[in-house]
Enzyme design. Structure first.
Site, short mmCIF file in Angstrom:
data_model
loop_
_atom_site.label_atom_id
_atom_site.label_comp_id
_atom_site.label_asym_id
_atom_site.label_seq_id
_atom_site.Cartn_x
_atom_site.Cartn_y
_atom_site.Cartn_z
N ARG A 149 -13.04 3.70 -0.61
CA ARG A 149 -14.26 4.52 -0.63
C ARG A 149 -14.25 5.61 -1.69
NH1 ARG A 149 -13.97 6.24 5.44
NH2 ARG A 149 -11.89 6.45 4.60
N LEU A 207 0.07 1.17 1.72
CA LEU A 207 0.63 -0.17 1.50
C LEU A 207 0.44 -0.60 0.04
CD1 LEU A 207 1.87 -2.70 2.96
CD2 LEU A 207 -0.45 -3.57 3.02
N HIS A 264 7.34 -10.33 14.32
CA HIS A 264 8.63 -10.47 13.62
C HIS A 264 9.74 -11.08 14.49
CE1 HIS A 264 6.40 -7.92 11.04
NE2 HIS A 264 6.62 -6.81 11.70
N ASP A 294 3.54 -11.80 7.56
CA ASP A 294 4.57 -11.24 8.43
C ASP A 294 5.68 -10.91 7.44
OD1 ASP A 294 6.87 -10.87 9.97
OD2 ASP A 294 6.00 -11.99 11.62
N HIS A 295 5.81 -9.63 7.07
CA HIS A 295 6.68 -9.34 5.94
C HIS A 295 8.15 -9.66 6.22
CE1 HIS A 295 6.64 -5.43 8.01
NE2 HIS A 295 7.87 -5.33 7.60
P1 NAP Z 1 -3.84 3.68 4.73
O1 NAP Z 1 -2.81 4.36 3.90
O2 NAP Z 1 -4.53 4.45 5.81
O3 NAP Z 1 -4.94 3.11 3.73
C1 NAP Z 1 -6.18 2.66 4.14
C2 NAP Z 1 -7.00 2.30 2.92
O4 NAP Z 1 -8.28 1.84 3.34
C3 NAP Z 1 -7.24 3.43 1.95
O5 NAP Z 1 -7.20 2.92 0.64
C4 NAP Z 1 -8.66 3.88 2.30
O6 NAP Z 1 -9.19 4.47 1.16
C5 NAP Z 1 -9.30 2.53 2.62
N1 NAP Z 1 -10.48 2.61 3.49
C6 NAP Z 1 -10.56 3.16 4.73
N2 NAP Z 1 -11.80 3.00 5.24
C7 NAP Z 1 -12.51 2.32 4.31
C8 NAP Z 1 -13.85 1.83 4.22
N3 NAP Z 1 -14.73 2.01 5.23
N4 NAP Z 1 -14.22 1.17 3.12
C9 NAP Z 1 -13.36 0.97 2.10
N5 NAP Z 1 -12.09 1.39 2.11
C10 NAP Z 1 -11.67 2.07 3.20
O7 NAP Z 1 -3.26 2.37 5.42
P2 NAP Z 1 -1.98 1.50 4.99
O8 NAP Z 1 -0.75 2.13 5.55
O9 NAP Z 1 -2.02 1.23 3.54
O10 NAP Z 1 -2.18 0.16 5.85
C11 NAP Z 1 -3.15 -0.81 5.53
C12 NAP Z 1 -2.98 -2.02 6.42
O11 NAP Z 1 -1.69 -2.57 6.23
C13 NAP Z 1 -3.08 -1.76 7.91
O12 NAP Z 1 -3.62 -2.90 8.52
C14 NAP Z 1 -1.63 -1.60 8.35
O13 NAP Z 1 -1.47 -1.90 9.71
C15 NAP Z 1 -0.98 -2.63 7.45
N6 NAP Z 1 0.42 -2.38 7.17
C16 NAP Z 1 0.83 -1.29 6.44
C17 NAP Z 1 2.16 -1.12 6.13
C18 NAP Z 1 2.63 0.03 5.29
O14 NAP Z 1 3.81 0.00 4.86
N7 NAP Z 1 1.83 1.02 5.00
C19 NAP Z 1 3.12 -2.05 6.60
C20 NAP Z 1 2.68 -3.15 7.36
C21 NAP Z 1 1.34 -3.31 7.62
P3 NAP Z 1 -10.44 5.52 1.17
O15 NAP Z 1 -10.08 6.58 2.15
O16 NAP Z 1 -10.51 5.99 -0.25
O17 NAP Z 1 -11.61 4.72 1.55
#
Ligand code: NAP
Length: 500
Positions: A49, A20, A243, A180-181
């Site tokens: 992390r 994200l 949404h 809520d995008h």
């Molecule tokens: P992601 O790619 O899995 O990223 C998770 C992030 O959290 C990484 O930067 C990870 O980095 C970090 N992280 C994980 N455990 C951690 C810890 N214990 N301490 C510190 N950092 C930690 O997830 P994402 O897709 O970006 O989604 C993030 C949120 O946005 C979620 O709630 C998801 O439901 C929501 N969301 C995402 C999207 C999208 O387009 N991606 C759209 C709508 C909503 P490290 O591994 O380096 O710690």
């Protein structure tokens, strides 16, 4: 904040190495910077992390904004505002070092002590991050403090309440910006303007003139690599609770007395309160669930949901929901709002169709013609615009009414891509405008509505898979409307002529 003042703030992004942050947040911040909407007084601390130096993090930021940058000369300057803190959010000690870094950057960038905490990571961490921010003094600031929180906000009403109580220990309701995008999308924001700035629509916007409203959000993608998350969510929680119900609330609300956050939210809340609760056996009459099987999409064979990665081969998770909502108030009594959302459908489209009632007497029966209903279509994505479907006489076609379309296309007219939802939402948050974020009351009412449906579904059998990938969803979804004498307007381009 004064109207023309550019926002200054220290923004902490938790989950700064994630999808994200890289795909949406950095490019959105860059566009705000490039347009001059950010003051020089901003800094970003990325938190995750893995171990990265500031330089490595800035390199990631530059790579992520490259594709949206029209001027590569200012990318270095933009990225120089970014700093990195390697930190496990479950490790209490590390918050102290984060606070020290924040204090130093507040000073260096003269941020007026304003802080935005953006939680772009898995929801199970939200509560404990908020508690730490409070206990370790990070929310103890001179300026404003705001928490931006991604979906999902809880899994049901109970867990949403628990999460809310936890974050409320650190932030008051007006400091919480629940994303809520869809509410950042150009045409969703435009619903208010279309309704309240046009003398021709608002007088007709009620049960005397509207026969039904259809809200569709279909995707061609399957669950991709999100199987683990989706198995515990399903389309009802992932799309309807937030949404779809937000779009319904904007379509159905009364004109607010002012276009400000409190008044708009309060009107939306009234709609959600007026929504007829559907529970127990009634669920099967009002809601249809589906799960995609294999099929052909764009000429390619695609697999069934149950064969996707990290999905239980016997999974009963729904990838499609269609429903009929009734809003029991004076304006909407008797008008069904049909909603439909699904994965692996035949095309990607989010649109709203407002179908007006037929005119009382059809003079054109004499020419053995049936008239098409008037439709107002709001295209949300991928096209953005509005189309009004009318009947008119084409030249030389004596006394015959032919369907014609009046269209306005956002992208077509401006010739540029409209700004991404996240850019607008981030800017709103920096300026303290919470109109397009969801209030707790909306979240709670939406969960109570959705919980009744999911509880019934948990207790009853499914016959999955029940729709082919690349189709318009299960047959029962058509039956839902046919029982009321209606049909779904097609998902892709709406060619009325074919549906006479
Ligand atoms: P992601 O790619 O899995 O990223 C998770 C992030 O959290 C990484 O930067 C990870 O980095 C970090 N992280 C994980 N455990 C951690 C810890 N214990 N301490 C510190 N950092 C930690 O997830 P994402 O897709 O970006 O989604 C993030 C949120 O946005 C979620 O709630 C998801 O439901 C929501 N969301 C995402 C999207 C999208 O387009 N991606 C759209 C709508 C909503 P490290 O591994 O380096 O710690």
């Amino acid at each position: 904040m004064k109207h023309n003042e550019k926002p200054s703030a220290l923004i902490m992004i938790f989950g700064a190495t994630g999808d994200l942050a890289n795909r949406k947040l950095f490019p959105s911040l860059y566009r705000l910077f490039e347009k001059g909407n950010l003051s020089e007084n901003f800094a970003v601390i990325g938190v995750a992390r893995r171990s990265l130096s500031n330089e490595q993090f800035q390199e990631n930021v530059k790579n992520s904004v490259q594709s949206v940058a029209s001027n590569s000369n200012n990318i270095d300057e933009f990225a120089s505002h970014f700093y990195y803190h390697s930190h496990d959010v479950t490790d209490s000690d590390s918050y102290v070092a984060l606070r020290e870094m924040a204090v130093q950057l507040d000073e260096q960038y003269q941020t007026k002590g304003n802080r935005i905490f953006y939680l772009a990571m898995a929801p199970e961490f939200f509560g404990s991050i908020a508690t730490h921010l409070n206990e370790d003094g990070l929310t103890n600031v001179q300026g404003f403090k705001r928490l931006v929180i991604e979906k999902p906000f809880g899994h049901d009403l109970k867990s949403a309440k628990e999460l809310n109580n936890q974050i409320r220990t650190a932030f008051s309701e007006d400091e919480i910006y629940r994303i809520d995008h869809y509410l950042g999308k150009e045409m969703v924001r435009n619903i208010e303007v279309i309704r309240f700035a046009n003398a021709i629509f608002e007088p007709l916007w009620n049960n005397r003139y509207i026969s039904n409203i259809q809200v569709t959000s279909s995707e061609t993608l399957g669950v991709e690599e999100r199987g683990r998350y989706y198995e515990n969510s399903g389309a009802l929680r992932d799309m309807v609770q937030n949404h779809m119900l937000q779009m319904v609330a904007l379509l159905a609300m009364e004109p607010p007395i002012k276009l400000n956050t409190e008044e708009i939210r309060s009107e939306k809340v009234k709609v959600l309160r007026a929504m007829r609760s559907i529970k127990d056996d009634k669920v099967d009459k009002y809601f249809v669930r589906g799960q995609y099987g294999e099929g052909i999409l764009n000429g390619q064979k695609v697999s069934a949901y149950r064969d996707e990665q990290m999905v239980d081969p016997q999974s009963n998770t729904e990838t499609f929901v269609a429903g009929k909502l009734l809003i029991d108030n004076f304006r909407w009594a008797g008008v069904p709002f049909y909603i439909r959302t699904g994965k692996r459908m035949k095309s990607k489209s989010t649109k709203i169709v407002i179908q007006f009632k037929d005119i009382p007497m059809n003079l054109y029966y004499k020419t053995e013609q049936t008239l098409n209903p008037n439709l107002l279509v709001i295209h949300i994505q991928p096209e953005e615009g509005i189309t009004l479907h009318l009947n008119a006489q084409k030249t030389g076609n004596h006394m015959n009414a032919t369907p014609v379309k009046l269209s306005y296309s956002n992208t077509g007219i401006d010739g540029i891509n409209t700004p991404e939802a996240y850019e607008k939402l981030l800017y709103d948050c920096m300026r303290g405008d919470a109109t397009n974020f969801t209030h707790w009351d909306e979240v709670a009412l939406s969960w109570s509505f959705v919980d009744n449906i999911s509880q019934h579904w948990q207790q009853t059998q499914t016959h999955f898979p029940n729709y082919e990938s690349g189709s318009a969803g299960p047959k029962d979804s058509d039956v839902l409307l046919a029982r009321d004498g209606f049909f779904w307007w097609p998902i892709g381009d709406l060619e009325v002529e074919k549906y006479q």
